[in-house]
Design a protein around this motif. Structure first.
Motif, PDB file in Angstrom:
ATOM      1  N   GLN A 146       0.844  -1.186   0.000  1.00  0.00           N
ATOM      2  CA  GLN A 146       0.000   0.000   0.000  1.00  0.00           C
ATOM      3  C   GLN A 146       0.877   1.233   0.000  1.00  0.00           C
ATOM      4  O   GLN A 146       1.973   1.228   0.569  1.00  0.00           O
ATOM      5  N   GLU A 147       0.404   2.295  -0.624  1.00  0.00           N
ATOM      6  CA  GLU A 147       1.235   3.471  -0.834  1.00  0.00           C
ATOM      7  C   GLU A 147       0.431   4.742  -0.556  1.00  0.00           C
ATOM      8  O   GLU A 147      -0.755   4.833  -0.893  1.00  0.00           O
ATOM      9  N   VAL A 148       1.101   5.723   0.105  1.00  0.00           N
ATOM     10  CA  VAL A 148       0.483   7.022   0.369  1.00  0.00           C
ATOM     11  C   VAL A 148       1.520   8.114   0.137  1.00  0.00           C
ATOM     12  O   VAL A 148       2.730   7.849   0.136  1.00  0.00           O
ATOM     13  N   SER A 149       1.035   9.347  -0.052  1.00  0.00           N
ATOM     14  CA  SER A 149       1.910  10.516  -0.182  1.00  0.00           C
ATOM     15  C   SER A 149       1.871  11.313   1.103  1.00  0.00           C
ATOM     16  O   SER A 149       0.862  11.335   1.818  1.00  0.00           O
ATOM     17  N   GLY A 150       2.975  11.984   1.409  1.00  0.00           N
ATOM     18  CA  GLY A 150       3.013  12.794   2.616  1.00  0.00           C
ATOM     19  C   GLY A 150       4.105  13.836   2.572  1.00  0.00           C
ATOM     20  O   GLY A 150       4.872  13.926   1.603  1.00  0.00           O
ATOM     21  N   THR A 151       4.198  14.625   3.646  1.00  0.00           N
ATOM     22  CA  THR A 151       5.192  15.684   3.776  1.00  0.00           C
ATOM     23  C   THR A 151       5.960  15.489   5.076  1.00  0.00           C
ATOM     24  O   THR A 151       5.353  15.306   6.144  1.00  0.00           O
ATOM     25  N   VAL A 152       7.279  15.515   4.988  1.00  0.00           N
ATOM     26  CA  VAL A 152       8.109  15.336   6.177  1.00  0.00           C
ATOM     27  C   VAL A 152       7.944  16.528   7.107  1.00  0.00           C
ATOM     28  O   VAL A 152       8.116  17.685   6.701  1.00  0.00           O
ATOM     29  N   GLU A 153       7.593  16.255   8.344  1.00  0.00           N
ATOM     30  CA  GLU A 153       7.478  17.304   9.352  1.00  0.00           C
ATOM     31  C   GLU A 153       8.692  17.360  10.265  1.00  0.00           C
ATOM     32  O   GLU A 153       9.006  18.404  10.826  1.00  0.00           O
ATOM     33  N   GLU A 154       9.393  16.229  10.398  1.00  0.00           N
ATOM     34  CA  GLU A 154      10.565  16.188  11.265  1.00  0.00           C
ATOM     35  C   GLU A 154      11.424  14.984  10.908  1.00  0.00           C
ATOM     36  O   GLU A 154      10.908  13.928  10.537  1.00  0.00           O
ATOM     37  N   MET A 155      12.747  15.179  10.965  1.00  0.00           N
ATOM     38  CA  MET A 155      13.681  14.068  10.835  1.00  0.00           C
ATOM     39  C   MET A 155      14.556  14.064  12.077  1.00  0.00           C
ATOM     40  O   MET A 155      15.159  15.072  12.425  1.00  0.00           O
ATOM     41  N   ILE A 156      14.601  12.938  12.771  1.00  0.00           N
ATOM     42  CA  ILE A 156      15.384  12.811  13.997  1.00  0.00           C
ATOM     43  C   ILE A 156      16.479  11.784  13.756  1.00  0.00           C
ATOM     44  O   ILE A 156      16.193  10.624  13.422  1.00  0.00           O
ATOM     45  N   TYR A 157      17.735  12.196  13.910  1.00  0.00           N
ATOM     46  CA  TYR A 157      18.868  11.283  13.748  1.00  0.00           C
ATOM     47  C   TYR A 157      19.199  10.672  15.096  1.00  0.00           C
ATOM     48  O   TYR A 157      19.393  11.373  16.089  1.00  0.00           O
ATOM     49  N   ALA A 158      19.256   9.342  15.152  1.00  0.00           N
ATOM     50  CA  ALA A 158      19.510   8.638  16.421  1.00  0.00           C
ATOM     51  C   ALA A 158      20.587   7.581  16.244  1.00  0.00           C
ATOM     52  O   ALA A 158      20.416   6.420  16.620  1.00  0.00           O
ATOM     53  N   GLY A 159      21.714   7.969  15.652  1.00  0.00           N
ATOM     54  CA  GLY A 159      22.824   7.027  15.487  1.00  0.00           C
ATOM     55  C   GLY A 159      22.541   6.004  14.403  1.00  0.00           C
ATOM     56  O   GLY A 159      22.599   6.314  13.207  1.00  0.00           O
ATOM     57  N   PRO A 160      22.211   4.776  14.775  1.00  0.00           N
ATOM     58  CA  PRO A 160      21.960   3.751  13.749  1.00  0.00           C
ATOM     59  C   PRO A 160      20.609   3.899  13.060  1.00  0.00           C
ATOM     60  O   PRO A 160      20.342   3.212  12.086  1.00  0.00           O
ATOM     61  N   LEU A 161      19.754   4.792  13.559  1.00  0.00           N
ATOM     62  CA  LEU A 161      18.406   4.935  13.007  1.00  0.00           C
ATOM     63  C   LEU A 161      18.106   6.381  12.655  1.00  0.00           C
ATOM     64  O   LEU A 161      18.647   7.312  13.263  1.00  0.00           O
ATOM     65  N   ARG A 162      17.236   6.562  11.654  1.00  0.00           N
ATOM     66  CA  ARG A 162      16.592   7.849  11.405  1.00  0.00           C
ATOM     67  C   ARG A 162      15.100   7.673  11.627  1.00  0.00           C
ATOM     68  O   ARG A 162      14.518   6.675  11.215  1.00  0.00           O
ATOM     69  N   LYS A 163      14.519   8.637  12.293  1.00  0.00           N
ATOM     70  CA  LYS A 163      13.081   8.599  12.544  1.00  0.00           C
ATOM     71  C   LYS A 163      12.442   9.794  11.846  1.00  0.00           C
ATOM     72  O   LYS A 163      12.832  10.942  12.071  1.00  0.00           O
ATOM     73  N   TYR A 164      11.469   9.505  10.981  1.00  0.00           N
ATOM     74  CA  TYR A 164      10.749  10.551  10.264  1.00  0.00           C
ATOM     75  C   TYR A 164       9.333  10.662  10.813  1.00  0.00           C
ATOM     76  O   TYR A 164       8.677   9.653  11.096  1.00  0.00           O
ATOM     77  N   GLN A 165       8.876  11.888  10.927  1.00  0.00           N
ATOM     78  CA  GLN A 165       7.473  12.160  11.202  1.00  0.00           C
ATOM     79  C   GLN A 165       6.884  12.761   9.932  1.00  0.00           C
ATOM     80  O   GLN A 165       7.325  13.823   9.479  1.00  0.00           O
ATOM     81  N   VAL A 166       5.930  12.057   9.343  1.00  0.00           N
ATOM     82  CA  VAL A 166       5.415  12.420   8.020  1.00  0.00           C
ATOM     83  C   VAL A 166       3.919  12.715   8.136  1.00  0.00           C
ATOM     84  O   VAL A 166       3.151  11.895   8.657  1.00  0.00           O
ATOM     85  N   VAL A 187      18.473  11.237   2.355  1.00  0.00           N
ATOM     86  CA  VAL A 187      17.984  11.780   3.618  1.00  0.00           C
ATOM     87  C   VAL A 187      16.964  12.871   3.309  1.00  0.00           C
ATOM     88  O   VAL A 187      17.212  13.766   2.503  1.00  0.00           O
ATOM     89  N   PHE A 188      15.826  12.797   3.946  1.00  0.00           N
ATOM     90  CA  PHE A 188      14.758  13.766   3.723  1.00  0.00           C
ATOM     91  C   PHE A 188      14.718  14.774   4.869  1.00  0.00           C
ATOM     92  O   PHE A 188      15.007  14.441   6.022  1.00  0.00           O
ATOM     93  N   ARG A 189      14.346  16.003   4.522  1.00  0.00           N
ATOM     94  CA  ARG A 189      14.302  17.075   5.500  1.00  0.00           C
ATOM     95  C   ARG A 189      12.879  17.609   5.629  1.00  0.00           C
ATOM     96  O   ARG A 189      11.996  17.280   4.844  1.00  0.00           O
ATOM     97  N   LYS A 190      12.693  18.448   6.618  1.00  0.00           N
ATOM     98  CA  LYS A 190      11.385  19.041   6.859  1.00  0.00           C
ATOM     99  C   LYS A 190      10.881  19.753   5.605  1.00  0.00           C
ATOM    100  O   LYS A 190      11.607  20.523   4.980  1.00  0.00           O
ATOM    101  N   GLY A 191       9.646  19.458   5.234  1.00  0.00           N
ATOM    102  CA  GLY A 191       9.034  20.072   4.057  1.00  0.00           C
ATOM    103  C   GLY A 191       9.143  19.246   2.793  1.00  0.00           C
ATOM    104  O   GLY A 191       8.464  19.542   1.796  1.00  0.00           O
TER     105      GLY A 191
END
Length: 332
Positions: free
Chosen positions: A272-292, A311-315
């Motif tokens: 399944q697929e959806v479109s969105g906009t990155v609101e936040e990218m959090i770098y945590a060492g071995p992981l990146r966490k995106y809020q979309v 790597v995706f950034r806010k917006g």
């Protein structure tokens, strides 16, 4: 009961011999009261507590012959390490010669062979925790109770001690009940986890099953992070039928994130697929966490950091997709 408040209600739980069972839950869920009932520091208003086929509900804590490790360690400050370890043996009438031999064996087992004459105040937090574990294990108790045993340690030492506790449990084979609010600790140590909420059991299962197939929204949220798809407006398809009483959920690490024009991404019927906009990218060492942001909802995406990864950034506009078989349905 605490006044008119029932801290634990309708609790029915069986712990298998040699099992490592963790009781997990937020503050006020009843997990600590459950441990205090097992330890004999609290008495049930109704029901029974049976250990090894014998009722102990009316047996005081000092007669239950259990090993207990507290978050604060509760070492005797006026006794040396060796004195702390000899104390439970002396209370059980073990002869001096046998006490000394057992103390030396357990000191070596917990890597404190050269620390027997030190006082607790001369030890680090990790060393004090090892002494507390050794004192609980030295008398070969039928059951070991752990009350937030690693809560006072920093992250690196906590992870190290998780491995030590797991090894000791496997070696001694003692039935162990641990109470914690730390989800990672519960997943790492346990054969089974009991998730409690408002004095009752919400779900009991293996760590893998609890995480992968939580029964309720509360369990899905408490044991890790969860994306609930009811606000996105998708016609959700998955490997199990959905009822009107359930909510579709997908874990953040199951979601892939792409640029809208990414080459070779393609689309498959099993995703399944959806479109969105990155609101936040959090770098945590071995992981990146995106809020979309997707419509009125926010989805969380976790991905392992890898070389050459975009790597995706806010917006940034992005596409998200996941396997239909990774969707789980939970009750509200």
């Amino acid at each position: 009961m605490y006044g008119q408040v029932a801290a634990v209600r309708n609790l029915s739980l069986t712990v298998e011999r040699g099992e490592f069972l963790t009781i997990l839950g937020p503050s006020g869920s009843g997990k600590t009261t459950t441990l205090m009932l097992l330890a004999g520091f609290e008495a049930p208003n109704t029901g029974d507590i049976v250990i090894g086929g014998k009722s102990v509900a009316a047996v005081p804590s000092y007669r239950r012959d259990q090993g207990i490790v507290f978050q604060s360690y509760a070492l005797f400050p006026h006794l040396s390490v060796r004195g702390n370890l000899e104390f439970p043996l002396e209370m059980r009438g073990v002869k001096q010669k046998d006490r000394s031999a057992r103390v030396e064996r357990i000191l070596n087992r917990v890597h404190l062979g050269d620390f027997g004459d030190r006082m607790p105040s001369q030890l680090s937090g990790g060393q004090q925790q090892r002494v507390a574990l050794a004192r609980a294990l030295i008398a070969d108790p039928p059951i070991l109770l752990l009350d937030e045993p690693l809560g006072a340690l920093d992250r690196n030492l906590r992870e190290q001690m998780q491995g030590e506790i797991k090894t000791l449990h496997r070696e001694f084979g003692i039935t162990t009940v641990c109470v914690t609010h730390d989800q990672e600790e519960a997943l790492t140590l346990s054969d089974r986890i009991v998730v409690m909420r408002a004095g009752q059991i919400e779900q009991t299962d293996t760590p893998e099953s609890l995480y992968d197939r939580p029964a309720t929204r509360f369990v899905a949220n408490f044991l890790g992070e969860a994306n609930f798809l009811d606000d996105i407006g998708l016609a959700v398809g998955a490997d199990v039928p959905q009822s009107s009483e359930t909510i579709a959920m997908v874990r953040p690490e199951r979601i892939r994130i792409w640029a809208p024009d990414a080459a070779g991404r393609g689309f498959a019927d099993d995703r399944q697929e959806v479109s969105g906009t990155v609101e936040e990218m959090i770098y945590a060492g071995p992981l990146r966490k995106y809020q979309v942001r997707v419509g009125h909802a926010q989805l969380i995406v976790r991905e392992h950091v890898a070389a050459g990864q975009q790597v995706f950034r806010k917006g940034d506009e992005v596409r998200l997709d996941w396997l239909r078989t990774d969707i789980r349905f939970v009750t509200a």
